[in-house]
Enzyme design. Structure first.
Site, PDB file in Angstrom:
ATOM      1  N   TYR A 125      14.972  31.394   8.052  1.00 50.37           N
ATOM      2  CA  TYR A 125      13.822  32.132   8.564  1.00 50.37           C
ATOM      3  C   TYR A 125      13.905  32.299  10.081  1.00 50.37           C
ATOM      4  O   TYR A 125      14.191  31.340  10.814  1.00 50.37           O
ATOM      5  CB  TYR A 125      12.528  31.402   8.219  1.00 50.37           C
ATOM      6  CG  TYR A 125      12.127  31.520   6.771  1.00 50.37           C
ATOM      7  CD1 TYR A 125      12.023  32.755   6.137  1.00 50.37           C
ATOM      8  CD2 TYR A 125      11.819  30.377   6.030  1.00 50.37           C
ATOM      9  CE1 TYR A 125      11.642  32.855   4.817  1.00 50.37           C
ATOM     10  CE2 TYR A 125      11.431  30.456   4.702  1.00 50.37           C
ATOM     11  CZ  TYR A 125      11.348  31.712   4.098  1.00 50.37           C
ATOM     12  OH  TYR A 125      10.970  31.811   2.787  1.00 50.37           O
TER      13      TYR A 125
ATOM     14  N   MET B 150      10.486  25.288   2.784  1.00 49.58           N
ATOM     15  CA  MET B 150       9.657  24.428   1.951  1.00 49.58           C
ATOM     16  C   MET B 150      10.494  23.613   0.970  1.00 49.58           C
ATOM     17  O   MET B 150      10.211  22.437   0.723  1.00 49.58           O
ATOM     18  CB  MET B 150       8.633  25.258   1.180  1.00 49.58           C
ATOM     19  CG  MET B 150       7.698  24.432   0.311  1.00 49.58           C
ATOM     20  SD  MET B 150       6.488  25.423  -0.570  1.00 49.58           S
ATOM     21  CE  MET B 150       5.437  25.967   0.803  1.00 49.58           C
TER      22      MET B 150
ATOM     23  N   LYS C 279       0.842  -1.198   0.000  1.00 53.16           N
ATOM     24  CA  LYS C 279       0.000   0.000   0.000  1.00 53.16           C
ATOM     25  C   LYS C 279       0.879   1.251   0.000  1.00 53.16           C
ATOM     26  O   LYS C 279       2.086   1.184   0.274  1.00 53.16           O
ATOM     27  CB  LYS C 279      -0.917   0.001   1.218  1.00 53.16           C
ATOM     28  CG  LYS C 279      -0.191   0.049   2.557  1.00 53.16           C
ATOM     29  CD  LYS C 279      -1.165  -0.022   3.712  1.00 53.16           C
ATOM     30  CE  LYS C 279      -0.425   0.061   5.057  1.00 53.16           C
ATOM     31  NZ  LYS C 279      -1.352   0.079   6.194  1.00 53.16           N
TER      32      LYS C 279
ATOM     33  N   ARG D 126     -11.622   0.904  14.778  1.00 53.54           N
ATOM     34  CA  ARG D 126     -11.233   1.576  13.548  1.00 53.54           C
ATOM     35  C   ARG D 126     -11.932   0.844  12.416  1.00 53.54           C
ATOM     36  O   ARG D 126     -13.147   0.861  12.331  1.00 53.54           O
ATOM     37  CB  ARG D 126      -9.686   1.531  13.429  1.00 53.54           C
ATOM     38  CG  ARG D 126      -9.076   2.511  12.484  1.00 53.54           C
ATOM     39  CD  ARG D 126      -7.563   2.385  12.453  1.00 53.54           C
ATOM     40  NE  ARG D 126      -7.110   1.103  11.927  1.00 53.54           N
ATOM     41  CZ  ARG D 126      -5.840   0.809  11.632  1.00 53.54           C
ATOM     42  NH1 ARG D 126      -4.893   1.696  11.859  1.00 53.54           N
ATOM     43  NH2 ARG D 126      -5.510  -0.372  11.154  1.00 53.54           N
TER      44      ARG D 126
END
Length: 377
Positions: A272, A320, A48, A144
């Site tokens: 940053y 990013m 998966k 679940r």
């Protein structure tokens, strides 16, 4: 240090791209290790999420060649993609909405997990070309996926009636443990007991499933009582043992070139928010990977990469698209390749990145974004 040295422009080289390499030999070795731990059961290779980020079709073929006999995925779409890739082995899809394309799944001989009466009815309605093969899914303690125990007997009776009418064939009963990564957790005993009860209820309605499967990777490696006739191995194929009990081979390596290298003076703030300031004169290297590519921003201040055989600290905040690496006194050239994770030759592992970010390895290896070039070896 002169001002000219501190402010010299950084050369830029783009000789390579960030690359994610899958070691299929490691997948094969891990498959054999998992099979050795469950010698009385058949192995379903779980591919998966694009094979946990390793390439579903390549991993599927490798695991099957190494001895797995079945494949597991979440959605029908994932199963159909494997069929489109020419893979004919039995495939089980176990997580679908009621309006999934069960007709296409039945046409392509994809087995379907059935966690509710509504799913059962939808599978029956879609399987016009012959009996659909299903695995009834019981919730053994996750709250679940899977049928709640209160609904299990009714689901089994309805499945048996449909089987008698030639509409489906119940090939399996399945469950999933909540705490198998902690072998001594008492909820595992509860899960085993509930699963045994579920199998007996199914048999009492006249069902005779060929397969009974409860164990994923951790239980496959640690608890023979969960093996039954089939085990489902996902994380273990890729070198991840959630139980931390068996040494497996990591199968994924992430590398990236240094785009620029610059020398900076002591006191130079980086990135940053100026979250890091160089305590001494140093070289800084820029890697073209960031949180948009799957590097967890939460690892800032702890993460390392390997450059020229040495661990180098990632400094400042993750951006990013880029991260900055402190290269120290080494005048590393732009274009040289850093290993972000992989584990070989002293490189950080996916497990270390997970620890730095406060998460699990699964999230690290499945989170690498599409901008990164994929390769197999």
């Amino acid at each position: 240090m002169s001002a000219a040295l501190a402010m010299a422009p950084a050369p830029t080289v783009t000789t390579t791209k960030p690359t994610l390499s899958t070691d299929l030999a490691a997948v094969a070795a891990n498959t054999r290790t998992l099979m050795a731990h469950a010698p009385t059961a058949v192995l379903m290779a779980v591919v998966k999420a694009d094979g946990f980020g390793h390439g579903a079709a390549d991993v599927a073929r490798t695991a099957l060649a190494a001895g797995a006999t079945r494949l597991g995925v979440t959605s029908v779409d994932e199963a159909l993609a494997l069929r489109a890739a020419g893979i004919g082995a039995p495939i089980l899809s176990w997580l679908n909405p009621v309006d999934a394309d069960f007709a296409a799944a039945a046409h392509q001989h994809v087995d379907l997990a059935v966690p509710s009466r509504a799913h059962l009815d939808a599978v029956i309605a879609a399987a016009s070309g012959g009996p659909a093969r299903v695995h009834l899914h019981l919730d053994v303690g996750l709250a679940r996926d899977g049928a709640p125990p209160a609904e299990w007997a009714q689901l089994c009776r309805a499945a048996r009636l449909a089987e008698q009418r030639g509409l489906i064939r119940v090939d399996g009963v399945m469950g999933h443990l909540a705490c198998a990564d902690v072998p001594g957790d008492p909820s595992n005993a509860t899960g085993r007991t509930r699963f045994a009860w579920g199998v007996e209820v199914a048999r009492a309605t006249g069902l005779r499933p060929v397969h009974r499967h409860l164990a994923a990777t951790a239980a496959t490696l640690t608890d023979p009582r969960t093996h039954h006739t089939l085990v489902r191995a996902g994380a273990g194929l890729y070198g991840i043992d959630p139980s931390g009990t068996v040494r497996l081979r990591p199968a994924l390596t992430l590398t990236a070139p240094l785009v620029t290298v610059r020398r900076v003076r002591a006191g130079t703030p980086v990135g940053y928010g100026h979250a890091w300031t160089a305590p001494a004169a140093t070289h800084l290297g820029l890697l073209p990977l960031g949180y948009a590519d799957g590097l967890p921003r939460a690892a800032a201040g702890r993460a390392e990469v390997l450059v020229r055989g040495r661990r180098r600290r990632v400094v400042g905040r993750f951006s990013m698209d880029q991260i900055v690496v402190d290269l120290g006194d080494d005048a590393v050239e732009p274009g040289e390749v850093a290993t972000v994770f992989g584990g070989a030759d002293g490189a950080p592992t996916a497990a270390e990145w997970a620890r730095w970010a406060g998460t699990i390895e699964h999230e690290i290896v499945t989170g690498i974004g599409p901008r990164v070039t994929r390769r197999t070896r």
